[in-house]
Design a protein around this motif. Structure first.
Motif, PDB file in Angstrom:
ATOM      1  N   GLU A  67      35.062 -19.085  22.006  1.00  0.00           N
ATOM      2  CA  GLU A  67      33.988 -17.855  22.134  1.00  0.00           C
ATOM      3  C   GLU A  67      32.591 -18.789  22.534  1.00  0.00           C
ATOM      4  O   GLU A  67      32.158 -18.094  23.443  1.00  0.00           O
ATOM      5  CB  GLU A  67      33.943 -17.155  20.757  1.00  0.00           C
ATOM      6  N   TRP A  68      32.451 -19.793  21.883  1.00  0.00           N
ATOM      7  CA  TRP A  68      30.932 -20.181  22.324  1.00  0.00           C
ATOM      8  C   TRP A  68      31.156 -21.147  23.328  1.00  0.00           C
ATOM      9  O   TRP A  68      30.250 -21.205  24.089  1.00  0.00           O
ATOM     10  CB  TRP A  68      30.273 -20.878  21.009  1.00  0.00           C
ATOM     11  N   ASN A  69      32.456 -21.539  23.738  1.00  0.00           N
ATOM     12  CA  ASN A  69      32.458 -22.218  25.093  1.00  0.00           C
ATOM     13  C   ASN A  69      32.607 -21.237  26.099  1.00  0.00           C
ATOM     14  O   ASN A  69      31.773 -21.510  27.240  1.00  0.00           O
ATOM     15  CB  ASN A  69      34.178 -22.732  24.975  1.00  0.00           C
ATOM     16  N   ASP A  70      33.020 -20.168  25.999  1.00  0.00           N
ATOM     17  CA  ASP A  70      32.732 -19.115  26.890  1.00  0.00           C
ATOM     18  C   ASP A  70      31.412 -18.875  27.149  1.00  0.00           C
ATOM     19  O   ASP A  70      30.853 -18.431  28.458  1.00  0.00           O
ATOM     20  CB  ASP A  70      33.341 -17.699  26.675  1.00  0.00           C
ATOM     21  N   TYR A  71      30.520 -18.480  26.129  1.00  0.00           N
ATOM     22  CA  TYR A  71      29.034 -18.129  26.303  1.00  0.00           C
ATOM     23  C   TYR A  71      28.279 -19.477  26.842  1.00  0.00           C
ATOM     24  O   TYR A  71      27.475 -19.008  27.774  1.00  0.00           O
ATOM     25  CB  TYR A  71      28.549 -17.916  24.936  1.00  0.00           C
ATOM     26  N   ALA A  72      28.757 -20.683  26.485  1.00  0.00           N
ATOM     27  CA  ALA A  72      28.036 -21.820  27.040  1.00  0.00           C
ATOM     28  C   ALA A  72      28.294 -21.884  28.603  1.00  0.00           C
ATOM     29  O   ALA A  72      27.360 -22.395  29.511  1.00  0.00           O
ATOM     30  CB  ALA A  72      28.456 -23.081  26.476  1.00  0.00           C
ATOM     31  N   TYR A  73      29.577 -21.606  29.021  1.00  0.00           N
ATOM     32  CA  TYR A  73      29.684 -21.489  30.396  1.00  0.00           C
ATOM     33  C   TYR A  73      29.146 -20.474  31.110  1.00  0.00           C
ATOM     34  O   TYR A  73      28.475 -20.767  32.236  1.00  0.00           O
ATOM     35  CB  TYR A  73      31.337 -21.364  30.508  1.00  0.00           C
ATOM     36  N   ARG A  74      28.807 -19.317  30.760  1.00  0.00           N
ATOM     37  CA  ARG A  74      27.857 -18.384  31.261  1.00  0.00           C
ATOM     38  C   ARG A  74      26.469 -18.656  30.865  1.00  0.00           C
ATOM     39  O   ARG A  74      25.686 -17.926  31.454  1.00  0.00           O
ATOM     40  CB  ARG A  74      28.415 -17.125  30.827  1.00  0.00           C
ATOM     41  N   GLU A  75      26.018 -19.836  30.070  1.00  0.00           N
ATOM     42  CA  GLU A  75      24.736 -20.098  29.909  1.00  0.00           C
ATOM     43  C   GLU A  75      23.988 -18.967  29.220  1.00  0.00           C
ATOM     44  O   GLU A  75      22.889 -18.852  29.626  1.00  0.00           O
ATOM     45  CB  GLU A  75      24.018 -20.483  31.231  1.00  0.00           C
ATOM     46  N   ASP A  76      24.761 -18.401  28.170  1.00  0.00           N
ATOM     47  CA  ASP A  76      24.146 -17.242  27.455  1.00  0.00           C
ATOM     48  C   ASP A  76      24.033 -18.084  26.153  1.00  0.00           C
ATOM     49  O   ASP A  76      24.796 -17.829  25.135  1.00  0.00           O
ATOM     50  CB  ASP A  76      25.190 -16.234  27.240  1.00  0.00           C
ATOM     51  N   TRP A  77      22.924 -18.659  26.183  1.00  0.00           N
ATOM     52  CA  TRP A  77      22.640 -19.894  24.735  1.00  0.00           C
ATOM     53  C   TRP A  77      22.495 -18.895  23.558  1.00  0.00           C
ATOM     54  O   TRP A  77      22.680 -19.575  22.549  1.00  0.00           O
ATOM     55  CB  TRP A  77      21.533 -20.869  25.032  1.00  0.00           C
ATOM     56  N   ARG A  78      21.794 -18.196  23.565  1.00  0.00           N
ATOM     57  CA  ARG A  78      21.470 -17.335  22.398  1.00  0.00           C
ATOM     58  C   ARG A  78      22.936 -16.644  21.796  1.00  0.00           C
ATOM     59  O   ARG A  78      23.062 -16.749  20.540  1.00  0.00           O
ATOM     60  CB  ARG A  78      20.679 -15.961  22.654  1.00  0.00           C
TER      61      ARG A  78
END
Length: 486
Positions: A67-78
């Motif tokens: 899940e946080w890999n996906d957000y990091a890929y999309r640069e949704d850091w929050r």
């Protein structure tokens, strides 16, 4: 899924380190500051979001890695930070110090280099601090219940933060002069700068957690009286009894435990000393023990200007590939080159120390060793392989055998011990004493930082249920759990 073709098109790229000749002259972290951010989104995109994420089981915390890999890929850091904190109170600690069993369990790692999970984790949390997304989370209301936590290492801090956020009034007792336990005085600055601890402590203070430093329960405060003062107690005192080496010459000056040597170097960085009372400068240093603590001694000796550094290990050198008896997704015993080893020194395997030799003033000068091998299931010395090496400073980094039994804490509480010499507990982390719980190395034995944090969180749930009859706090692991990494 992050990038459907990421694991096919992007190679593994890890955090770059500063040049050896530069970093051994200071105590700053070894990594190039800010170098990860430009590459980490693509690295997170290598995550396959596989149907069965074995990385979850490889991590005792059960981190939501895909899940946080996906957000990091999309640069949704929050959003990435929120998912990261959902299972881990202190990702800036684990992202720097954990040996990353999650990466050993990564499905991509079956036949390719695993995802750089640890680097993604530390990038997310560092970004969260930089953008102000890490804020105090005080409870909406207080329960009126009080809890004492003994020990401010990762297990104690995790338990304290969870219980404070649940509304209980928590006081953490630490026998050292500063909060942090082994994080503070056992981990060298070049592996984790102590500013990371300091800002977490400030967050916890803002949430309502109280800290009592310089107080050793069992000596300065009677444990039984402490139990009467609080509604519950969590013992997170660690496994601090170091394994010794009872050979002739052990009493010589300059032969000491690693945890007598390392804290002094950290105290220099805290400003307590100008130079360490025990320095490796100009000395031939020998480190006995091939684990992470031994590597910490190696890196510390380099920065103090040692004439030479030799690290001894009684076991054979591990291989660079998995053994057949350590298949994926287990955590394999592999030959590992840490940043400290990159900086120099010699590593010697399959040797045992026979005795130390000193000068007329009682200072160690030589270490005598012999090569050993396993024969018939036993460790035997190889005749004719005896030799000596120069040693003016020797650190013993051979692990720990259990909780401190000399300060009276165990006896004053009346705690029962298990067959391994740890404090016995049940599935809720409760000891035989009503209202007294145990978490981390004190109950588990010497282990990883991720196990300590996971146990602290789980013990907090047990305490919360004891105090209120129910708990909404998560429980990552039970005391009997064993991840694929063990």
């Amino acid at each position: 899924m992050a990038d459907p073709k990421g694991f096919l098109t992007t190679g593994r790229e890890v955090a770059p380190t500063r040049p050896v000749e530069e970093r051994v002259k200071d105590w700053n972290e070894v990594y190039v500051p800010g170098a990860l951010l430009p590459i980490i989104s693509k690295q997170a995109g290598r995550c396959m979001d596989c149907g069965i994420p074995f990385c979850h089981n490889g991590c005792p915390l059960g981190n939501l890695i895909p899940e946080w890999n996906d957000y990091a890929y999309r640069e949704d850091w929050r959003a990435a930070s929120e998912r990261l904190h959902a299972t881990n109170n202190f990702p800036e600690f684990t992202g720097r110090l954990c040996p990353a069993p999650c990466e050993s369990a990564c499905v991509l790692g079956i036949n390719q280099p695993a995802v750089t999970i640890k680097n993604v984790e530390v990038t997310i949390i560092d970004k969260a601090w930089d953008t102000g997304d890490v804020t105090p989370q005080p409870p909406e209301r207080l329960s009126g219940k009080t809890v004492a936590v003994i020990g401010s290492g990762p297990a104690g801090l995790a338990a304290a933060q969870q219980l404070t956020r649940a509304g209980h009034t928590v006081a953490v007792y630490e026998r050292a002069d500063r909060v942090g336990g082994l994080l503070r005085y056992g981990i060298p600055e070049f592996k984790m700068e102590k500013r990371h601890i300091n800002r977490r402590i400030e967050q916890m203070r803002a949430e309502g957690t109280k800290f009592r430093t310089g107080v050793e329960v069992g000596r300065d405060v009677d444990a039984a009286k402490l139990r009467k003062r609080y509604d519950a107690v969590v013992i997170a005192a660690g496994s601090t009894t170091a394994r010794d080496l009872p050979v002739p010459g052990r009493e010589l000056n300059g032969v000491m435990q690693a945890m007598e040597y390392l804290p002094l170097a950290n105290k220099v960085q805290e400003g307590d000393y100008v130079t360490s009372p025990v320095s490796a400068e100009g000395k031939h240093v020998v480190v006995i023990g091939g684990g992470d603590t031994g590597a910490d001694c190696v890196g510390t000796a380099h920065r103090q200007g040692a004439a030479s550094v030799t690290q001894l290990e009684i076991m054979p050198r591990p291989g660079e590939e998995r053994n057949a008896n350590q298949p994926w997704p287990t955590f394999p015993m592999l030959y590992k080159v840490t940043s400290a080893h990159e900086e120099g020194g010699e590593r010697v395997y399959s040797v045992s120390t026979t005795h130390f030799e000193g000068d007329e003033d009682g200072n160690v000068q030589w270490l005598h060793l012999v090569e050993v091998e396993f024969a018939g299931g036993k460790l035997e010395q190889k005749p004719g392989t005896e030799r000596r090496i120069p040693a003016q400073l020797v650190t013993l980094a051979m692990g720990f055998t259990g909780i401190d039994r000399e300060n009276g804490l165990v006896e004053q509480f009346g705690l029962e011990m298990d067959e391994r010499g740890n404090v016995a507990r049940d599935a809720d982390y409760a000891t035989n004493v009503d209202g007294v719980f145990v978490a981390g190395d004190a109950g588990r034995g010497q282990s990883l930082i991720v196990w300590a944090i996971a146990e602290g969180r789980s013990a907090a749930r047990g305490v919360d249920r004891f105090l209120t009859g129910a708990s909404a706090l998560p429980a990552p692991v039970k005391p009997t759990d064993r991840a694929l990494t063990v």
